[in-house]
Design a protein around this motif. Structure first.
Motif, PDB file in Angstrom:
ATOM      1  N   ALA A   1       0.835  -1.203   0.000  1.00 42.77           N
ATOM      2  CA  ALA A   1       0.000   0.000   0.000  1.00 42.77           C
ATOM      3  C   ALA A   1       0.867   1.249   0.000  1.00 42.77           C
ATOM      4  CB  ALA A   1      -0.929   0.002   1.209  1.00 42.77           C
ATOM      5  N   GLY A   2       1.983   1.196   0.722  1.00 42.95           N
ATOM      6  CA  GLY A   2       2.881   2.346   0.750  1.00 42.95           C
ATOM      7  C   GLY A   2       3.535   2.601  -0.597  1.00 42.95           C
ATOM      8  N   LYS A   3       3.956   1.527  -1.267  1.00 44.32           N
ATOM      9  CA  LYS A   3       4.587   1.690  -2.580  1.00 44.32           C
ATOM     10  C   LYS A   3       3.616   2.270  -3.595  1.00 44.32           C
ATOM     11  CE  LYS A   3       8.022  -2.047  -2.311  1.00 44.32           C
ATOM     12  NZ  LYS A   3       8.439  -3.362  -2.892  1.00 44.32           N
ATOM     13  N   GLY A   4       2.372   1.792  -3.564  1.00 42.50           N
ATOM     14  CA  GLY A   4       1.395   2.257  -4.548  1.00 42.50           C
ATOM     15  C   GLY A   4       0.636   3.489  -4.131  1.00 42.50           C
ATOM     16  N   GLN A   5       0.863   3.930  -2.873  1.00 42.65           N
ATOM     17  CA  GLN A   5       0.144   5.084  -2.322  1.00 42.65           C
ATOM     18  C   GLN A   5      -1.370   4.839  -2.304  1.00 42.65           C
ATOM     19  OE1 GLN A   5       1.777   8.030  -0.959  1.00 42.65           O
ATOM     20  NE2 GLN A   5       3.289   6.371  -1.044  1.00 42.65           N
ATOM     21  N   TYR A   6      -1.746   3.623  -1.925  1.00 43.74           N
ATOM     22  CA  TYR A   6      -3.160   3.288  -1.790  1.00 43.74           C
ATOM     23  C   TYR A   6      -3.610   3.540  -0.359  1.00 43.74           C
ATOM     24  CZ  TYR A   6      -1.861   0.455  -5.886  1.00 43.74           C
ATOM     25  OH  TYR A   6      -1.377   0.026  -7.095  1.00 43.74           O
ATOM     26  N   GLY A   7      -4.780   4.150  -0.216  1.00 43.82           N
ATOM     27  CA  GLY A   7      -5.385   4.249   1.108  1.00 43.82           C
ATOM     28  C   GLY A   7      -6.238   3.004   1.329  1.00 43.82           C
ATOM     29  N   ILE A   8      -5.918   2.188   2.325  1.00 40.42           N
ATOM     30  CA  ILE A   8      -6.610   0.909   2.476  1.00 40.42           C
ATOM     31  C   ILE A   8      -7.298   0.791   3.831  1.00 40.42           C
ATOM     32  CG2 ILE A   8      -5.032  -0.295   0.925  1.00 40.42           C
ATOM     33  CD1 ILE A   8      -3.680  -1.493   3.409  1.00 40.42           C
ATOM     34  N   LYS A   9      -8.292  -0.073   3.873  1.00 36.35           N
ATOM     35  CA  LYS A   9      -8.979  -0.441   5.100  1.00 36.35           C
ATOM     36  C   LYS A   9      -8.720  -1.926   5.322  1.00 36.35           C
ATOM     37  CE  LYS A   9     -11.843   0.102   8.576  1.00 36.35           C
ATOM     38  NZ  LYS A   9     -11.582   1.028   9.690  1.00 36.35           N
ATOM     39  N   GLY A  10      -8.006  -2.242   6.401  1.00 34.78           N
ATOM     40  CA  GLY A  10      -7.673  -3.630   6.678  1.00 34.78           C
ATOM     41  C   GLY A  10      -8.899  -4.440   7.059  1.00 34.78           C
TER      42      GLY A  10
ATOM     43  N   VAL B   1      -8.023  -0.008  -9.194  1.00 36.92           N
ATOM     44  CA  VAL B   1      -6.999   1.032  -9.190  1.00 36.92           C
ATOM     45  C   VAL B   1      -5.801   0.508  -9.983  1.00 36.92           C
ATOM     46  CG1 VAL B   1      -7.729   2.028  -7.000  1.00 36.92           C
ATOM     47  CG2 VAL B   1      -6.071   0.161  -7.004  1.00 36.92           C
ATOM     48  N   PRO B   2      -4.958   1.393 -10.521  1.00 36.58           N
ATOM     49  CA  PRO B   2      -3.835   0.934 -11.349  1.00 36.58           C
ATOM     50  C   PRO B   2      -2.645   0.452 -10.510  1.00 36.58           C
ATOM     51  CG  PRO B   2      -3.823   3.317 -11.220  1.00 36.58           C
ATOM     52  CD  PRO B   2      -5.060   2.861 -10.489  1.00 36.58           C
ATOM     53  N   GLY B   3      -1.807  -0.370 -11.162  1.00 40.02           N
ATOM     54  CA  GLY B   3      -0.513  -0.730 -10.586  1.00 40.02           C
ATOM     55  C   GLY B   3      -0.495  -1.885  -9.610  1.00 40.02           C
ATOM     56  N   VAL B   4      -1.624  -2.549  -9.344  1.00 41.60           N
ATOM     57  CA  VAL B   4      -1.633  -3.660  -8.395  1.00 41.60           C
ATOM     58  C   VAL B   4      -1.073  -4.906  -9.081  1.00 41.60           C
ATOM     59  CG1 VAL B   4      -3.047  -5.103  -6.887  1.00 41.60           C
ATOM     60  CG2 VAL B   4      -3.656  -2.698  -7.242  1.00 41.60           C
ATOM     61  N   PRO B   5      -0.088  -5.582  -8.487  1.00 44.09           N
ATOM     62  CA  PRO B   5       0.479  -6.786  -9.106  1.00 44.09           C
ATOM     63  C   PRO B   5      -0.584  -7.855  -9.345  1.00 44.09           C
ATOM     64  CG  PRO B   5       1.879  -6.031  -7.316  1.00 44.09           C
ATOM     65  CD  PRO B   5       0.610  -5.227  -7.235  1.00 44.09           C
TER      66      PRO B   5
ATOM     67  N   ALA C   1      -7.754   5.887  -3.945  1.00 48.25           N
ATOM     68  CA  ALA C   1      -6.858   5.567  -5.049  1.00 48.25           C
ATOM     69  C   ALA C   1      -5.617   6.460  -5.002  1.00 48.25           C
ATOM     70  CB  ALA C   1      -7.591   5.755  -6.378  1.00 48.25           C
ATOM     71  N   PRO C   2      -4.523   6.029  -5.612  1.00 47.88           N
ATOM     72  CA  PRO C   2      -3.318   6.872  -5.640  1.00 47.88           C
ATOM     73  C   PRO C   2      -3.528   8.091  -6.540  1.00 47.88           C
ATOM     74  CG  PRO C   2      -3.023   4.926  -7.010  1.00 47.88           C
ATOM     75  CD  PRO C   2      -4.313   4.732  -6.281  1.00 47.88           C
ATOM     76  N   ARG C   3      -2.821   9.156  -6.248  1.00 53.82           N
ATOM     77  CA  ARG C   3      -2.961  10.383  -7.044  1.00 53.82           C
ATOM     78  C   ARG C   3      -2.394  10.223  -8.444  1.00 53.82           C
ATOM     79  NH1 ARG C   3      -1.434  15.266  -2.758  1.00 53.82           N
ATOM     80  NH2 ARG C   3      -3.160  14.847  -1.289  1.00 53.82           N
ATOM     81  N   LYS C   4      -1.350   9.365  -8.570  1.00 56.69           N
ATOM     82  CA  LYS C   4      -0.755   9.101  -9.882  1.00 56.69           C
ATOM     83  C   LYS C   4      -0.552   7.599 -10.033  1.00 56.69           C
ATOM     84  CE  LYS C   4       3.573   9.943 -10.489  1.00 56.69           C
ATOM     85  NZ  LYS C   4       4.898  10.604 -10.652  1.00 56.69           N
ATOM     86  N   ASP C   5      -0.552   7.143 -11.269  1.00 61.49           N
ATOM     87  CA  ASP C   5      -0.405   5.720 -11.563  1.00 61.49           C
ATOM     88  C   ASP C   5       0.962   5.230 -11.076  1.00 61.49           C
ATOM     89  OD1 ASP C   5      -0.254   3.184 -12.629  1.00 61.49           O
ATOM     90  OD2 ASP C   5      -1.000   3.744 -14.608  1.00 61.49           O
ATOM     91  N   PRO C   6       0.997   4.252 -10.162  1.00 59.66           N
ATOM     92  CA  PRO C   6       2.287   3.747  -9.689  1.00 59.66           C
ATOM     93  C   PRO C   6       2.997   2.868 -10.706  1.00 59.66           C
ATOM     94  CG  PRO C   6       0.497   2.547  -8.641  1.00 59.66           C
ATOM     95  CD  PRO C   6      -0.138   3.640  -9.436  1.00 59.66           C
ATOM     96  N   ARG C   7       2.300   2.503 -11.770  1.00 63.87           N
ATOM     97  CA  ARG C   7       2.860   1.688 -12.857  1.00 63.87           C
ATOM     98  C   ARG C   7       3.504   0.404 -12.301  1.00 63.87           C
ATOM     99  NH1 ARG C   7       2.371   4.363 -17.494  1.00 63.87           N
ATOM    100  NH2 ARG C   7       3.868   3.003 -18.567  1.00 63.87           N
ATOM    101  N   ASP C   8       4.810   0.219 -12.489  1.00 64.17           N
ATOM    102  CA  ASP C   8       5.430  -1.057 -12.112  1.00 64.17           C
ATOM    103  C   ASP C   8       6.119  -1.018 -10.746  1.00 64.17           C
ATOM    104  OD1 ASP C   8       4.683  -1.840 -14.664  1.00 64.17           O
ATOM    105  OD2 ASP C   8       6.641  -1.359 -15.542  1.00 64.17           O
ATOM    106  N   THR C   9       5.985   0.085 -10.038  1.00 64.13           N
ATOM    107  CA  THR C   9       6.757   0.239  -8.802  1.00 64.13           C
ATOM    108  C   THR C   9       6.312  -0.717  -7.694  1.00 64.13           C
ATOM    109  OG1 THR C   9       5.262   1.982  -7.995  1.00 64.13           O
ATOM    110  CG2 THR C   9       7.196   2.674  -9.281  1.00 64.13           C
ATOM    111  N   VAL C  10       5.088  -1.217  -7.761  1.00 64.97           N
ATOM    112  CA  VAL C  10       4.571  -2.073  -6.693  1.00 64.97           C
ATOM    113  C   VAL C  10       4.975  -3.534  -6.896  1.00 64.97           C
ATOM    114  CG1 VAL C  10       2.496  -2.690  -5.390  1.00 64.97           C
ATOM    115  CG2 VAL C  10       2.635  -0.476  -6.485  1.00 64.97           C
TER     116      VAL C  10
END
Length: 318
Positions: free
Chosen positions: A110-119, A231-235, A273-282
């Motif tokens: 979640a930190g890499k993709g800048q996703y706000g999550i609810k566990g 959301v984008p960028g999730v493996p 959702a993240p403000r920008k597409d994390p693309r392959d960073t996650v």
């Protein structure tokens, strides 16, 4: 014996004689005149006493054994209870460590993709035969969960929210045959659509039938309009097989998902959702190839060659 004057007189006389003998025995000490009679009585009656004692001892021992057996049984039950409690504690600790590890992995993704999550925790799983591949999680509308939100865990894409109640929600897993998600190939950015196939790898149709793709390539979610349901960028997974290109408009891939859908426990619902597409960073770090050791053998001659190039055995005869 009848109760007569003679019998009473005889009884009084015997008692008086007994007291007299006791008095004489006590005053005489070790030199008592009745000591010999005592030894004789012991010789006669001793074996009888031992026999009676031997007969009575097993009964007493049995009673004592039963009493001790009860105490041992209570102690054994106590030890078994303590052992069971210890095993339960160890099991609980192992599960807690596993959940902490899962939570840590999910927070990192979640930190890499800048996703706000609810566990959330998985509290039920749907049947895989004849029904949808779904799970039920312990968060719902009261926790800000809405329909068509992305669900992930520490490995990657889990699915999307389909039904929401006040306290719980239902998630359609990416392995379900009715599940479809837009994907993007790492590096080349080739787009496609992945569909679930139950317990088999995901089937991906690339939009470019001539796309260059190979086994081991990785995919992430492309994302949806307004980030719902994805959301984008999730493996998503790793390419395990590529169908030969037949000159068609699309190309078929088979992708092994990162997520193990049969062992889900801790998941996260993407509520922001993240403000920008994390693309392959996650994507996880690619495994480094293990170097193959190289062995070099050097041959050392046992003796130096003669100057003329001939060994002694090769010298011409004179």
């Amino acid at each position: 014996m009848r109760d007569t004057k003679e019998s009473r007189l005889l009884l009084v006389l015997l008692i008086a004689i007994a007291f007299a003998l006791i008095t004489v025995d006590i005053r005489g000490g070790e030199d008592s005149p009745v000591d010999g009679a005592r030894h004789a009585a012991a010789t006669v009656f001793g074996p009888i006493e031992n026999g009676v004692s031997a007969a009575v001892d097993p009964v007493g021992n049995a009673v004592a054994a039963i009493r001790d057996s009860g105490r041992r049984h209570d102690r054994l039950a106590e030890l078994e209870k303590e052992n069971a409690a210890l095993k339960a504690k160890l099991g609980s600790d192992d599960r807690s460590r596993s959940r902490l590890k899962q939570l840590d992995s999910m927070l990192k993704i979640a930190g890499k993709g800048q996703y706000g999550i609810k566990g959330a925790q998985v509290i039920a799983i749907g049947a895989a035969q004849g029904f949808s591949w779904t799970i039920t999680i312990d968060v719902g509308a009261d926790d800000g969960i809405k329909r068509d939100m992305t669900v992930l865990n520490g490995d990657g894409l889990v699915g999307r929210v389909t039904t929401v109640g006040p306290k719980t929600a239902t998630v359609l897993l990416a392995s379900d045959p009715d599940f479809t998600v837009g994907t993007r190939l790492e590096g080349s950015d080739e787009l496609g659509f992945a569909s679930g196939q139950g317990d088999r790898p995901l089937r991906v149709e690339l939009l470019n039938g001539k796309a260059e793709v190979k086994k081991g390539d990785r995919l992430v979610t492309f994302g949806s309009q307004a980030d719902k349901p994805f959301v984008p960028g999730v493996p998503v997974g790793v390419v395990s097989r590529v169908d030969p290109s037949g000159g068609g408009l699309t190309r078929t891939l088979y992708v092994t998902p990162y997520v193990g859908f049969t062992k889900l426990d801790i998941v996260g619902v993407v509520v922001q959702a993240p403000r920008k597409d994390p693309r392959d960073t996650v994507l996880p770090a690619e495994p480094r190839p293990v170097p193959t050791p190289t062995v070099t053998v050097t041959v050392t001659p046992s003796a130096e060659a003669p100057a003329d190039g001939q060994y002694p055995s090769e010298q011409p005869e004179q």
